[in-house]
Design a protein around this motif. Sequence first.
Motif, PDB file in Angstrom:
ATOM      1  N   SER A  89      -2.322  -7.012  -0.421  1.00 20.96           N
ATOM      2  CA  SER A  89      -2.714  -5.685  -0.907  1.00 20.96           C
ATOM      3  C   SER A  89      -3.940  -5.727  -1.819  1.00 20.96           C
ATOM      4  O   SER A  89      -4.638  -4.729  -1.975  1.00 20.96           O
ATOM      5  N   ASP A  94      -6.879   1.762  -1.612  1.00 22.31           N
ATOM      6  CA  ASP A  94      -5.830   2.786  -1.662  1.00 22.31           C
ATOM      7  C   ASP A  94      -6.297   4.052  -0.958  1.00 22.31           C
ATOM      8  O   ASP A  94      -7.402   4.549  -1.211  1.00 22.31           O
ATOM      9  N   CYS A  95      -5.437   4.569  -0.080  1.00 18.05           N
ATOM     10  CA  CYS A  95      -5.710   5.857   0.562  1.00 18.05           C
ATOM     11  C   CYS A  95      -5.045   7.000  -0.200  1.00 18.05           C
ATOM     12  O   CYS A  95      -5.352   8.167   0.036  1.00 18.05           O
ATOM     13  N   SER A  98      -1.114   7.046  -5.441  1.00 15.16           N
ATOM     14  CA  SER A  98       0.154   6.357  -5.695  1.00 15.16           C
ATOM     15  C   SER A  98       0.149   4.920  -5.186  1.00 15.16           C
ATOM     16  O   SER A  98       1.001   4.112  -5.560  1.00 15.16           O
ATOM     17  N   GLY A  99      -0.793   4.594  -4.287  1.00  9.06           N
ATOM     18  CA  GLY A  99      -0.835   3.254  -3.716  1.00  9.06           C
ATOM     19  C   GLY A  99       0.151   3.054  -2.581  1.00  9.06           C
ATOM     20  O   GLY A  99       0.338   1.928  -2.110  1.00  9.06           O
ATOM     21  N   ASP A 100       0.781   4.151  -2.123  1.00 10.34           N
ATOM     22  CA  ASP A 100       1.773   4.022  -1.046  1.00 10.34           C
ATOM     23  C   ASP A 100       1.138   3.706   0.309  1.00 10.34           C
ATOM     24  O   ASP A 100       1.817   3.208   1.210  1.00 10.34           O
ATOM     25  N   LYS A 102      -2.137   1.655   1.838  1.00 12.72           N
ATOM     26  CA  LYS A 102      -3.279   0.777   1.586  1.00 12.72           C
ATOM     27  C   LYS A 102      -3.925   0.408   2.910  1.00 12.72           C
ATOM     28  O   LYS A 102      -3.248   0.218   3.923  1.00 12.72           O
ATOM     29  N   GLN A 179       4.426   1.988   2.099  1.00 10.47           N
ATOM     30  CA  GLN A 179       5.679   1.952   1.363  1.00 10.47           C
ATOM     31  C   GLN A 179       6.708   2.827   2.083  1.00 10.47           C
ATOM     32  O   GLN A 179       6.340   3.743   2.827  1.00 10.47           O
TER      33      GLN A 179
END
Length: 461
Positions: A89, A94-95, A98-100, A102, A179
Amino acid sequence: MEGMEDMYKDPVQLAEGINMRNLMENKLVEFSIDLDFKTKSMLSTSLDEDLFADIYDDSDSDDALVKIEESAEKMLLSSPEYHSFDQLSKKMIDCLPSGDVKLLIIEEGDGPLVPPDAEILIHHAAYYERCDIPFDTTLTMNKGQPMRIRLGVGKMLPGLEIGITHVKGPKARFHLLLQPAVAWGRRGILPRIQPKPVLFVITLYDVRCVAAASRFNDLPTAEQAKFETTVKTIKDLRAEAKDLFKRHKYVQAIRSYQQAMSVLSLSQPQNKSEEEEIKDLKVKMYVNLAICYYKVNKPKYIIGMCEHIDRIIDINKHCKAIFYYGRAHELLGRIDEAISCYKKALKLEPKNKEIGQILADLDQKNKQSAITEKVMWRKALCNEVEKEKLVYDVDGDFKDGVEDMCQELVGRNGYFKFDLPMGLTKDEVICIKDLTSKFDCLKVLEDGDGKKKKVSIIKKE
């Protein structure tokens, strides 16, 4: 009670099936539990294991997994090398805040970002952390062919849609680390889908903007007139129309091509090169419309499209256009005009077998039609085809004698039969048949063969 509690820690089995009507209609329903189901299950399992332990083989399952792994490697969908998702990661962007979601781009296209309502063609493989075999992949679906999916309609995982719209198309290769919250949910779909982070290895093959016309209409007038806007919109509309045509949705394809023509009519090219490209695009749209109209049997519309083409270029120099001009004439029964168009098309493409075959078929059809028409007119005018003149070798006295006999028989009243002497030659029999055929009331009968043949002339009433 402890024994009973242990027994029912796992799901229990009912002694009889449940009747849905009873559940829906009756207030009280009794359920009977099979208290021996555990014992039966254990006995059944142990018995099966004793009998088949030596012949049990899971090689088929192993082979299937190996094939999936090999396919993933071949299609560049193998899991990348990494120590952990955390380590991987760090190379990703990050898209989402929240970083959920990548993203790691391996190969990116040179076009614009994938629109959120586009139709895409992709292959993907989904991996859990430190797994070499995907638990979910398009390689096992759609006969191994890439999947065509529409974005923005709920047919794809949210995280996948978010990640894909951060990539430039139309072709690209990239990885997405999702995630659970943006994949199958925080609880997963047990037992197959675990509530864990998932790495998607994705190959994007094509991007189609299915809402190109709507987006064009939302643009300001000045933006709509730009050459770059025209070319991009036409490209999207053509791709949409081609896909519809391929799926035999000809009416919808016509609508897309008509929208393309509307876009072209608003374009304002700024130089000679742009003018030529707009002209070329118009010809292509009219040709494609002519083909679609042929598919829905609208010959007059085909002729209309061809006339538009002829105003832009010399249609006699465009093989496909002049060919469908011929198709329209053929549908309208104008065979001569159709043949003329086909010959012009064949002259432009002498090796085109389809055009050559059509001309050959029409030529045969014309010949057959000419024969049929000739026969029809002969019948209408009572002008039957003259019979072939018979040739026979007999002396004049024999011929005169047969003619006199025929005249005499015709003059008699009622039915009469006259038997001729035996031993007549073949030419003499032919002569008798020829001369009697001139009288409707006379008929020749033959009985036997060779010298014993009996020949009679019958005078009908």
